[in-house]
Design an enzyme around this catalytic site. Sequence first.
Site, PDB file in Angstrom:
ATOM      1  N   SER A   9       1.436  -1.484  -0.333  1.00 23.30           N
ATOM      2  CA  SER A   9       0.207   0.141  -0.155  1.00 23.30           C
ATOM      3  C   SER A   9       1.632   1.200  -0.194  1.00 23.30           C
ATOM      4  O   SER A   9       1.951   1.759   1.440  1.00 23.30           O
ATOM      5  CB  SER A   9      -0.860   0.133   1.445  1.00 23.30           C
ATOM      6  OG  SER A   9      -1.693   1.126   1.350  1.00 23.30           O
ATOM      7  N   HIS A  34      -1.784  -0.726  -3.966  1.00 24.00           N
ATOM      8  CA  HIS A  34      -2.516  -0.427  -3.656  1.00 24.00           C
ATOM      9  C   HIS A  34      -2.722   0.720  -3.287  1.00 24.00           C
ATOM     10  O   HIS A  34      -1.451   1.473  -2.764  1.00 24.00           O
ATOM     11  CB  HIS A  34      -3.388  -1.340  -2.654  1.00 24.00           C
ATOM     12  CG  HIS A  34      -4.183  -1.057  -1.485  1.00 24.00           C
ATOM     13  ND1 HIS A  34      -5.563  -1.314  -2.220  1.00 24.00           N
ATOM     14  CD2 HIS A  34      -4.108   0.276  -0.376  1.00 24.00           C
ATOM     15  CE1 HIS A  34      -6.378  -0.706  -1.851  1.00 24.00           C
ATOM     16  NE2 HIS A  34      -6.207  -0.228  -0.293  1.00 24.00           N
ATOM     17  N   ASP A  36      -3.950   4.879  -2.146  1.00 29.64           N
ATOM     18  CA  ASP A  36      -5.281   5.263  -1.606  1.00 29.64           C
ATOM     19  C   ASP A  36      -5.471   6.378  -1.999  1.00 29.64           C
ATOM     20  O   ASP A  36      -4.642   6.800  -1.598  1.00 29.64           O
ATOM     21  CB  ASP A  36      -5.485   4.390  -0.054  1.00 29.64           C
ATOM     22  CG  ASP A  36      -4.651   3.074   0.405  1.00 29.64           C
ATOM     23  OD1 ASP A  36      -5.640   2.652   0.096  1.00 29.64           O
ATOM     24  OD2 ASP A  36      -3.821   3.002   0.935  1.00 29.64           O
ATOM     25  N   MET A  38      -8.099   9.743  -0.700  1.00 27.38           N
ATOM     26  CA  MET A  38      -8.690  10.103   0.424  1.00 27.38           C
ATOM     27  C   MET A  38      -9.187  11.380   0.245  1.00 27.38           C
ATOM     28  O   MET A  38      -8.459  12.206  -0.019  1.00 27.38           O
ATOM     29  CB  MET A  38      -8.157   9.798   1.867  1.00 27.38           C
ATOM     30  CG  MET A  38      -7.880   8.778   1.983  1.00 27.38           C
ATOM     31  SD  MET A  38      -6.704   8.435   4.182  1.00 27.38           S
ATOM     32  CE  MET A  38      -6.174   6.704   3.592  1.00 27.38           C
ATOM     33  N   HIS A  67      -8.274   2.354  -4.556  1.00 26.89           N
ATOM     34  CA  HIS A  67      -9.168   2.470  -3.737  1.00 26.89           C
ATOM     35  C   HIS A  67      -9.718   3.497  -3.393  1.00 26.89           C
ATOM     36  O   HIS A  67      -8.692   4.400  -2.915  1.00 26.89           O
ATOM     37  CB  HIS A  67      -8.080   1.990  -1.881  1.00 26.89           C
ATOM     38  CG  HIS A  67      -9.414   1.817  -1.160  1.00 26.89           C
ATOM     39  ND1 HIS A  67      -8.798   1.425   0.255  1.00 26.89           N
ATOM     40  CD2 HIS A  67     -10.618   1.752  -0.952  1.00 26.89           C
ATOM     41  CE1 HIS A  67     -10.174   1.245   1.343  1.00 26.89           C
ATOM     42  NE2 HIS A  67     -11.006   0.980   0.395  1.00 26.89           N
ATOM     43  N   MET A  69     -11.203   6.167  -1.118  1.00 26.24           N
ATOM     44  CA  MET A  69     -12.545   6.570   0.101  1.00 26.24           C
ATOM     45  C   MET A  69     -12.912   8.017  -0.187  1.00 26.24           C
ATOM     46  O   MET A  69     -12.406   9.006   0.495  1.00 26.24           O
ATOM     47  CB  MET A  69     -10.749   5.804   0.896  1.00 26.24           C
ATOM     48  CG  MET A  69     -11.337   4.239   1.303  1.00 26.24           C
ATOM     49  SD  MET A  69      -9.855   4.454   2.257  1.00 26.24           S
ATOM     50  CE  MET A  69      -8.268   4.646   0.959  1.00 26.24           C
ATOM     51  N   MET A 138     -12.301  -4.794   4.500  1.00 28.51           N
ATOM     52  CA  MET A 138     -11.511  -3.429   5.504  1.00 28.51           C
ATOM     53  C   MET A 138     -11.246  -4.367   6.671  1.00 28.51           C
ATOM     54  O   MET A 138     -12.538  -4.637   7.345  1.00 28.51           O
ATOM     55  CB  MET A 138     -12.208  -2.030   5.841  1.00 28.51           C
ATOM     56  CG  MET A 138     -11.843  -1.263   4.083  1.00 28.51           C
ATOM     57  SD  MET A 138     -10.593  -0.967   3.488  1.00 28.51           S
ATOM     58  CE  MET A 138     -10.014  -0.288   5.042  1.00 28.51           C
ATOM     59  N   GLY A 145      -3.323   4.957   7.444  1.00 31.03           N
ATOM     60  CA  GLY A 145      -2.370   4.128   7.580  1.00 31.03           C
ATOM     61  C   GLY A 145      -2.258   3.361   8.986  1.00 31.03           C
ATOM     62  O   GLY A 145      -2.664   4.325  10.079  1.00 31.03           O
ATOM     63  N   ASP A 177      -7.782  -5.186   3.642  1.00 33.57           N
ATOM     64  CA  ASP A 177      -6.590  -3.997   4.171  1.00 33.57           C
ATOM     65  C   ASP A 177      -6.580  -3.439   4.734  1.00 33.57           C
ATOM     66  O   ASP A 177      -7.357  -3.133   5.442  1.00 33.57           O
ATOM     67  CB  ASP A 177      -7.182  -3.051   2.863  1.00 33.57           C
ATOM     68  CG  ASP A 177      -6.363  -1.462   2.571  1.00 33.57           C
ATOM     69  OD1 ASP A 177      -5.733  -1.943   3.118  1.00 33.57           O
ATOM     70  OD2 ASP A 177      -7.044  -0.640   2.382  1.00 33.57           O
ATOM     71  N   GLY A 178      -5.354  -3.602   5.816  1.00 36.40           N
ATOM     72  CA  GLY A 178      -5.432  -3.219   7.201  1.00 36.40           C
ATOM     73  C   GLY A 178      -4.783  -4.039   8.053  1.00 36.40           C
ATOM     74  O   GLY A 178      -5.490  -4.898   8.719  1.00 36.40           O
ATOM     75  N   GLY A 179      -3.940  -3.085   8.343  1.00 38.77           N
ATOM     76  CA  GLY A 179      -2.839  -3.962   9.964  1.00 38.77           C
ATOM     77  C   GLY A 179      -2.449  -5.904   9.090  1.00 38.77           C
ATOM     78  O   GLY A 179      -2.491  -6.133  10.337  1.00 38.77           O
ATOM     79  N   SER A 200       2.149  -0.634   6.142  1.00 39.05           N
ATOM     80  CA  SER A 200       3.612  -0.352   7.066  1.00 39.05           C
ATOM     81  C   SER A 200       4.250  -1.453   7.016  1.00 39.05           C
ATOM     82  O   SER A 200       5.429  -1.016   7.562  1.00 39.05           O
ATOM     83  CB  SER A 200       3.097   0.337   8.626  1.00 39.05           C
ATOM     84  OG  SER A 200       1.962   1.168   8.193  1.00 39.05           O
TER      85      SER A 200
HETATM   86  C1  DX5 Z   1      -6.187   2.841   5.508  1.00 38.99           C
HETATM   87  C2  DX5 Z   1      -6.047   1.779   3.623  1.00 38.99           C
HETATM   88  C3  DX5 Z   1      -4.905   1.274   3.562  1.00 38.99           C
HETATM   89  C4  DX5 Z   1      -3.337   1.580   4.390  1.00 38.99           C
HETATM   90  C5  DX5 Z   1      -3.278   0.209   5.207  1.00 38.99           C
HETATM   91  O1  DX5 Z   1      -7.655   3.470   4.726  1.00 38.99           O
HETATM   92  O2  DX5 Z   1      -7.247   1.960   3.072  1.00 38.99           O
HETATM   93  O3  DX5 Z   1      -4.975   1.062   2.197  1.00 38.99           O
HETATM   94  O4  DX5 Z   1      -2.529   1.322   3.229  1.00 38.99           O
HETATM   95  O5  DX5 Z   1      -2.354   0.514   5.968  1.00 38.99           O
HETATM   96  P1  DX5 Z   1      -1.419  -0.654   6.846  1.00 38.99           P
HETATM   97  O6  DX5 Z   1      -0.973  -1.469   6.183  1.00 38.99           O
HETATM   98  O7  DX5 Z   1      -0.174   0.841   7.372  1.00 38.99           O
HETATM   99  O8  DX5 Z   1      -2.565  -0.896   7.642  1.00 38.99           O
HETATM  100 ZN    ZN Z   2      -6.616   0.707   1.013  1.00 39.45          ZN
END
Ligand code: DX5
Ligand code: ZN
Length: 224
Positions: A9, A34, A36, A38, A67, A69, A138, A145, A177-179, A200
């Site tokens: 990401s 990926h 993102d 926003m 993605h 958002m 999600m 992130g 996606d996430g964590g 991350s």
């Molecule tokens: C959060 C994003 C993710 C983000 C994930 O809103 O959609 O793609 O980059 O980041 P990590 O891998 O750090 O949780």
């Molecule tokens: Zn994302």
Amino acid sequence: MADYVLAPSLLAADFSRLGEEVRLAEEAGARWFHFDVMDGHYVPNISIGIPVLRSLRAVTESFLDVHLMIDNPDQLLASFAEAGADMITIHQEASTHLHRDVHEIRRLGPTAGVAINPSTPAETLSEILPFVNLVLVMTVNPGFGGQAFIRSALRKVERIRAIAAERGLTDLHVQVDGGIDPETAPDAARAGADVLVAGSSIFRGPGTIKENYDAIQRSLSVAV
Ligand code: DX5
Ligand code: ZN
């Protein structure tokens, strides 16, 4: 299913040297990124958008998964397609006419994904599943992130896979996606995810981009 895609990401990359970070991730083996987007309305943060995607498109042939958002995603689908998106994923919660928007994405050229937040039930996608290439479950609340993985979302990954199987949708990708890191990736894969997004843990992890990427790949090789 044993083939997983590990998608860095870019939100966690150093934006002042984005092309270089992409190149380093490609050297590690990444072929799907990926991206993102926003808007400060749908989520409480602003990231990157159309001009950055266009610049990136010029320096990589890797698959770019965008993605969105953002509120009113229908208004910007053509711009993101034109800027080089290979896939556009919109949020079920942000789209007023999801069926129309998904068909519009595919008409424009990219493949189509639909995302759901942690509070949104898997069942809300039952009617749209046959028309999308990917479901993004999600595993954090979108917007930032580096947040903690929401483990209960894995039951939704299983649920999506079950609904897809009932309908014979064997080609559907399920993305998390996430964590995602070497600890959580195998759990997501076991639940049925085949595209794992990691920000991350790849760009800001303990080692180099390659070491961090390899660590997640290794964790996946023993997932099933
Ligand atoms: C959060 C994003 C993710 C983000 C994930 O809103 O959609 O793609 O980059 O980041 P990590 O891998 O750090 O949780
Ligand atoms: Zn994302």
